[in-house]
Structure formats: C-alpha cells, structure tokens
Design a protein around this motif. Structure first.
Motif, mmCIF file in Angstrom:
data_model
loop_
_atom_site.group_PDB
_atom_site.id
_atom_site.type_symbol
_atom_site.label_atom_id
_atom_site.label_comp_id
_atom_site.label_asym_id
_atom_site.label_seq_id
_atom_site.Cartn_x
_atom_site.Cartn_y
_atom_site.Cartn_z
ATOM 1 N N SER A 48 23.701 32.967 37.884
ATOM 2 C CA SER A 48 22.443 33.678 38.078
ATOM 3 C C SER A 48 21.601 33.065 39.175
ATOM 4 N N GLU A 49 21.702 31.767 39.365
ATOM 5 C CA GLU A 49 20.905 31.120 40.411
ATOM 6 C C GLU A 49 21.363 31.564 41.791
ATOM 7 N N LYS A 50 22.644 31.853 41.914
ATOM 8 C CA LYS A 50 23.192 32.277 43.199
ATOM 9 C C LYS A 50 23.354 33.788 43.279
ATOM 10 N N ASP A 51 23.007 34.481 42.185
ATOM 11 C CA ASP A 51 23.201 35.944 42.129
ATOM 12 C C ASP A 51 24.619 36.309 42.539
ATOM 13 N N THR A 52 25.563 35.569 41.990
ATOM 14 C CA THR A 52 26.967 35.764 42.340
ATOM 15 C C THR A 52 27.807 35.932 41.087
ATOM 16 N N VAL A 53 28.662 36.922 41.119
ATOM 17 C CA VAL A 53 29.583 37.178 40.015
ATOM 18 C C VAL A 53 31.004 36.856 40.482
ATOM 19 N N TYR A 54 31.769 36.298 39.584
ATOM 20 C CA TYR A 54 33.137 35.901 39.878
ATOM 21 C C TYR A 54 34.092 36.622 38.934
ATOM 22 N N LEU A 55 35.281 36.907 39.440
ATOM 23 C CA LEU A 55 36.324 37.488 38.601
ATOM 24 C C LEU A 55 37.604 36.703 38.844
ATOM 25 N N GLN A 56 38.052 35.999 37.831
ATOM 26 C CA GLN A 56 39.318 35.291 37.896
ATOM 27 C C GLN A 56 40.387 36.189 37.276
ATOM 28 N N MET A 57 41.409 36.493 38.061
ATOM 29 C CA MET A 57 42.465 37.389 37.603
ATOM 30 C C MET A 57 43.774 36.612 37.522
ATOM 31 N N ASN A 58 44.343 36.568 36.328
ATOM 32 C CA ASN A 58 45.558 35.816 36.081
ATOM 33 C C ASN A 58 46.692 36.736 35.648
ATOM 34 N N ASN A 59 47.900 36.230 35.796
ATOM 35 C CA ASN A 59 49.091 36.996 35.398
ATOM 36 C C ASN A 59 49.007 38.436 35.913
ATOM 37 N N LEU A 60 48.778 38.553 37.188
ATOM 38 C CA LEU A 60 48.587 39.870 37.774
ATOM 39 C C LEU A 60 49.859 40.702 37.736
ATOM 40 N N LYS A 61 49.673 42.010 37.571
ATOM 41 C CA LYS A 61 50.771 42.955 37.477
ATOM 42 C C LYS A 61 50.654 43.990 38.589
ATOM 43 N N PRO A 62 51.744 44.626 38.947
ATOM 44 C CA PRO A 62 51.664 45.643 40.006
ATOM 45 C C PRO A 62 50.632 46.719 39.706
ATOM 46 N N GLU A 63 50.442 47.040 38.437
ATOM 47 C CA GLU A 63 49.466 48.083 38.084
ATOM 48 C C GLU A 63 48.025 47.614 38.253
ATOM 49 N N ASP A 64 47.818 46.348 38.560
ATOM 50 C CA ASP A 64 46.477 45.857 38.892
ATOM 51 C C ASP A 64 46.122 46.140 40.341
ATOM 52 N N THR A 65 47.080 46.616 41.106
ATOM 53 C CA THR A 65 46.817 46.945 42.508
ATOM 54 C C THR A 65 45.757 48.027 42.598
ATOM 55 N N ARG A 72 31.400 47.440 49.019
ATOM 56 C CA ARG A 72 32.308 48.296 49.777
ATOM 57 C C ARG A 72 33.733 48.231 49.263
ATOM 58 N N GLY A 73 34.023 47.257 48.454
ATOM 59 C CA GLY A 73 35.364 47.147 47.899
ATOM 60 C C GLY A 73 36.218 46.114 48.612
ATOM 61 N N THR A 74 37.085 45.489 47.854
ATOM 62 C CA THR A 74 38.050 44.547 48.408
ATOM 63 C C THR A 74 39.414 44.856 47.795
ATOM 64 N N GLN A 75 40.435 44.882 48.639
ATOM 65 C CA GLN A 75 41.760 45.307 48.198
ATOM 66 C C GLN A 75 42.509 44.176 47.510
ATOM 67 N N VAL A 76 43.080 44.503 46.365
ATOM 68 C CA VAL A 76 43.990 43.603 45.666
ATOM 69 C C VAL A 76 45.341 44.292 45.558
ATOM 70 N N THR A 77 46.377 43.649 46.078
ATOM 71 C CA THR A 77 47.722 44.207 46.039
ATOM 72 C C THR A 77 48.647 43.225 45.345
ATOM 73 N N VAL A 78 49.309 43.703 44.305
ATOM 74 C CA VAL A 78 50.243 42.865 43.552
ATOM 75 C C VAL A 78 51.639 43.411 43.794
ATOM 76 N N SER A 79 52.421 42.649 44.524
ATOM 77 C CA SER A 79 53.743 43.124 44.918
ATOM 78 C C SER A 79 54.634 41.948 45.266
ATOM 79 N N SER A 80 55.909 42.112 44.990
ATOM 80 C CA SER A 80 56.877 41.087 45.378
ATOM 81 C C SER A 80 57.478 41.413 46.745
#
Length: 121
Positions: free
Chosen positions: A73-90, A113-121
């Motif tokens: 809250s002091e930095k007005d910043t939110v974080y998202l830690q994403m683990n064990n990512l799957k292709p459907e998380d793309t 504006r959005g940031t792209q996450v791509t889960v692929s081998s």
C-alpha cells in the motif's frame, strides 16, 4: 500519462513461474483495491485475483494456490506471483485498480494496458 504501469510477463515453459507487478500513479489519490484480470483469445476477460487495502483477497476459479496476490500500500503496487504455469494460463493480463480522486466521492475502475504471458514449451 498512464495511471497503472504494469511490468513482468513474458514467455515461460509449462511448470515455470512468473511475477507481475503493477504500480498506480499518484493521480489516483485513494485506492480501495487492486488486482489482475486476464483475457485469452476467443474468451472474455476473467478475474485472476483482487486484493483490498485490508488484505482481503479473492481469486478466480482454480487459481488460488498457484497464484499469489499481494499489495504494498505504501508503494501503491500490486504483485502477482504465478507458479506452476500451464498453457491455459496464456493470456493478456490486465491490472485493475478501484480508486478515487480526493476531489470526488466516487470510486472508479482503472485499467492498465495489459502485459502478455505466454506459457509454451
């Protein structure tokens, strides 16, 4: 000037991890909650996770446990830690903030504006 600035995202292999962050500008005087939504091609935008300033969280379907949201809250910043990512998380991941200006009593939804996450081998 963008009110929400996202960072992180990119390409990761299945089973990998990524971290996203989103900082709200000082133009938003009072923040009630922040979080993330995502949209995959052909699908509607869906909730990933939201957190309010008291620390209460809500996660999208079947994401809690793999995804962890936190708020500085002091930095007005939110974080998202994403683990064990799957292709459907793309997806394109959007930051959202619910906040208001001091000159207004009404809370508004602000979107990044959005940031792209791509889960692929």
């Amino acid at each position: 000037q963008a009110k929400l600035v996202e960072s992180g995202g990119g390409l990761v292999q299945p089973g990998g991890s990524l971290s996203l962050s989103c900082r709200a500008s000082r133009e938003i005087d009072v923040i009630k909650s922040m979080g993330w939504y995502r949209r995959s091609p052909g699908f509607e935008r869906e909730l990933v996770a939201m957190i309010n300033t008291t620390g209460s969280t809500v996660y999208g379907n079947n994401l809690e446990g793999r995804f962890i949201i936190s708020l500085d809250s002091e930095k007005d910043t939110v974080y998202l830690q994403m683990n064990n990512l799957k292709p459907e998380d793309t997806a394109l991941y959007y930051c959202k903030a619910i906040g208001r200006m001091l000159t207004s009593m009404y809370y508004l939804d602000y979107w990044g504006r959005g940031t792209q996450v791509t889960v692929s081998s």
